[in-house]
Design a protein around this motif. Structure first.
Motif, short mmCIF file in Angstrom:
data_model
loop_
_atom_site.label_atom_id
_atom_site.label_comp_id
_atom_site.label_asym_id
_atom_site.label_seq_id
_atom_site.Cartn_x
_atom_site.Cartn_y
_atom_site.Cartn_z
N TYR A 291 -13.88 -1.17 1.00
CA TYR A 291 -13.49 0.21 1.17
C TYR A 291 -12.41 0.83 0.41
N ASN B 225 1.27 -0.96 0.12
CA ASN B 225 -0.42 -0.31 0.00
C ASN B 225 0.50 1.37 -0.60
N ALA B 226 1.77 1.22 1.06
CA ALA B 226 2.89 2.95 1.17
C ALA B 226 3.67 2.25 -0.28
N THR C 64 2.22 9.17 5.45
CA THR C 64 1.33 7.61 6.12
C THR C 64 1.90 7.39 6.55
N TYR D 24 0.10 4.10 -3.23
CA TYR D 24 -0.43 5.26 -2.85
C TYR D 24 0.53 6.31 -2.28
N MET E 11 2.39 3.39 9.27
CA MET E 11 1.51 2.67 10.15
C MET E 11 2.00 2.10 10.58
N VAL F 236 -10.76 4.43 -0.73
CA VAL F 236 -10.57 6.23 -1.19
C VAL F 236 -10.71 6.57 -1.80
N ASP F 237 -10.13 5.99 -2.82
CA ASP F 237 -10.26 6.12 -4.65
C ASP F 237 -10.00 4.98 -4.96
N ASP G 138 5.32 6.40 4.68
CA ASP G 138 6.03 6.23 3.32
C ASP G 138 4.78 8.42 3.15
N GLY H 17 -7.07 -5.49 1.10
CA GLY H 17 -5.93 -5.78 1.90
C GLY H 17 -5.84 -5.73 3.85
N GLY I 70 -1.55 10.41 1.63
CA GLY I 70 -1.76 10.28 2.83
C GLY I 70 -3.27 10.20 3.26
N GLY J 260 -4.77 -3.12 -6.50
CA GLY J 260 -6.08 -3.27 -5.35
C GLY J 260 -6.89 -3.88 -5.80
P1 ADP Z 1 -6.61 -2.30 -1.33
O1 ADP Z 1 -6.46 -2.81 -2.27
O2 ADP Z 1 -7.37 -0.80 -2.76
O3 ADP Z 1 -5.44 -1.05 -1.26
P2 ADP Z 1 -6.84 -1.74 1.08
O4 ADP Z 1 -7.83 -2.21 1.96
O5 ADP Z 1 -4.89 -2.36 1.16
O6 ADP Z 1 -6.87 -2.17 -0.46
O7 ADP Z 1 -6.18 -0.45 1.98
C1 ADP Z 1 -7.88 -0.36 1.77
C2 ADP Z 1 -7.99 2.37 0.95
O8 ADP Z 1 -7.38 2.84 2.12
C3 ADP Z 1 -6.81 2.12 -0.38
O9 ADP Z 1 -7.98 2.03 -1.69
C4 ADP Z 1 -6.25 3.25 -0.40
O10 ADP Z 1 -7.38 4.09 -0.48
C5 ADP Z 1 -6.22 3.31 1.31
N1 ADP Z 1 -4.62 3.52 1.97
C6 ADP Z 1 -4.31 2.15 2.35
N2 ADP Z 1 -3.06 1.87 2.68
C7 ADP Z 1 -2.33 3.88 1.93
C8 ADP Z 1 -1.89 4.49 2.62
N3 ADP Z 1 -0.79 4.12 2.97
N4 ADP Z 1 -1.36 5.63 1.87
C9 ADP Z 1 -2.33 6.06 1.18
N5 ADP Z 1 -3.78 5.60 0.87
C10 ADP Z 1 -3.59 4.59 1.83
#
Ligand code: ADP
Length: 441
Positions: free
Chosen positions: A390, A344-345, A432, A348, A434, A392-393, A372, A406, A376, A402
């Motif tokens: 869920y 993810n890091a 971000t 995104y 984590m 965000v984008d 990362d 995850g 954000g 994705g």
């Molecule tokens: P995906 O497969 O869409 O990445 P995840 O469950 O891993 O699904 O993450 C859910 C959502 O959280 C992502 O779609 C993204 O919008 C947000 N997200 C996760 N990790 C980050 C990050 N490091 N920075 C920004 N947004 C993140």
């Protein structure tokens, strides 16, 4: 439940009736015995006081309303008078308990059973002088015979009482069970069941569980709908491209492009199915999970190595810092969690961004921190990103491969470890962090 309470009530009632009948009978018979002895005593005293024992035959012919048996015994035990039997036929009376007692203490009492169980003989002996004792006796019905005569009445009364108890117990059972039934029928409503205050903690737990069940059912329904939708999209693409090729509507150039799309969508489908299977595996609390001593630094290094090519492709630099720190956990799960967070890091992140995986050891905890310099996450989204599907984008997530599952997997892995928690620090546009914290036991 009703049947059981009813039976218990009836048993208690039956035992109570039986016990009361027997104890009342015993008490009354004791009182009756005392009364008879008192009467005999009064009669004996009158006979002695009025000196009637001197001409006993005459006295008795005048009055003996109670049909008393009167006996006069000498100190040697010989009977000198008996109102019902011939004195010469009578054996020595010295050894009779009441006579012995009367000669030694002044008066004596004895109750003897007659040959048939039906009668009891009451004896009261009073010493007239050192050489003579007057004994007054009377036969009455024994307790056994009283019972024999009263048995049908007792039976009828017991039956009536039992019927009354049955009706009462039915009514009481209904009253006891009614609030519980009401509670069961309204389990989803927050009502105040004042009938049983003691049941309130139980009700609260049940209501909480009920809410959880409803919530889970709702979530499952939503998840199934989401899964269907997520599976449908790549499948529709695959089917569409395949159909175009099948109908000969694609040029040679198109065929390669369509095959590429089919390949991409199949991979997406596979990833999605893998994530769904993984999630359902983690959903059931598995008692076979093995926990070992795991070096977080080692996992971080492996993960960074595994993702370095991917990072490069995205123009992101990934590196590892920190110390060796050991935690008690399931190694495969921690590897999966680290992979998901690092992935993810990278995905995104921004052009020329950075990802740092750090392992820290403190007194009572070990930490794995993935930082990362990416896009954000807003405050509102922080609460929701762990939900299944869920994003965000959505388009960015899909574009970067994705599945939206995850972090849901990360959440489940944390739930399977009771020494683990996650903290998110994020600033929109800044990046971000984590932070996975392992408490040392
Ligand atoms: P995906 O497969 O869409 O990445 P995840 O469950 O891993 O699904 O993450 C859910 C959502 O959280 C992502 O779609 C993204 O919008 C947000 N997200 C996760 N990790 C980050 C990050 N490091 N920075 C920004 N947004 C993140």
């Amino acid at each position: 439940m009703k049947k059981r309470i009813n039976i218990n009530f009836l048993c208690i009632a039956f035992v109570a009736i039986l016990f009361t009948t027997i104890s009342i009978s015993v008490v009354f018979y004791e009182i009756f015995k005392r009364e008879v002895i008192e009467d005999l005593k009064t009669n004996a005293e009158i006979l002695v006081d009025t000196k009637s024992y001197i001409n006993m035959e005459e006295t008795l012919s005048i009055s003996n309303p109670d049909k008393l048996r009167i006996t006069i015994i000498k100190a040697d035990g010989s009977v000198i008078f008996d109102s019902t039997a011939n004195k010469t036929d009578m054996n020595n009376h010295r050894k009779r308990p009441e006579i012995e007692e009367a000669f030694s203490k002044g008066s004596g009492v004895d109750i003897r059973k007659s040959y048939t169980l039906d009668k009891n003989a009451f004896y009261y002996a009073l010493r007239i002088d050192d050489d003579m004792v007057i004994r007054v006796s009377k036969e009455t019905n024994s307790m056994f015979s009283v019972y024999k005569t009263a048995f049908p009445i007792i039976l009828v009364i017991t039956a009536i009482l039992l019927v009354l108890c049955m009706l009462l117990s039915h009514y009481l059972t209904k009253n006891i069970v009614k609030p519980v039934e009401e509670m069961a029928n309204n389990i989803d409503k927050t009502l105040n069941f004042s009938a049983y205050k003691e049941l309130m903690p139980f009700l609260n737990t049940i209501q909480k569980q009920h809410k959880d069940i409803v919530k889970n059912a709702h979530m499952r329904q939503e998840f199934t709908a989401n899964v269907s939708h997520e599976l449908k999209t790549p499948l529709t693409s695959i089917s569409g491209y395949a159909e175009l090729i099948e109908n000969g509507m694609a040029t040679d150039e198109d065929v390669i492009r369509f095959a590429k799309e089919i390949h991409r969508n199949s991979n997406r489908l596979l990833t999605l199915i893998n994530d769904i299977i993984r999630l359902s595996e983690l959903d059931t609390v598995n008692s076979y999970i093995t926990f070992d001593k795991v070096n977080l630094k080692e996992i971080a290094i492996n993960c960074v190595e595994m993702l370095s090519f991917n990072a490069e492709k995205n123009n992101v630099k990934i590196s590892c810092e920190g110390v060796d720190t050991y935690v008690y956990a399931n190694k495969d799960m921690i590897e999966e969690l680290t992979y998901n967070l690092c992935d993810n890091a990278i995905r995104y992140n921004k052009e020329n961004g950075k990802v740092i995986v750090e392992t820290i050891e403190e007194d009572d905890k070990s930490m794995l921190i993935v930082t990362d310099t990416g896009i954000g996450i807003s405050k509102e989204n922080k609460e929701r990103i762990f939900e299944r599907f869920y994003r965000v984008d959505k388009s960015r997530s899909k574009r970067t491969g994705g599945t939206g599952l995850g972090l849901a997997i990360v959440k489940h892995i944390i739930a399977q470890h009771d020494n683990m928690e996650i903290e998110i620090n994020s600033e929109i546009g800044e990046g971000t962090q984590m932070k996975v914290i392992f408490q040392k036991k």
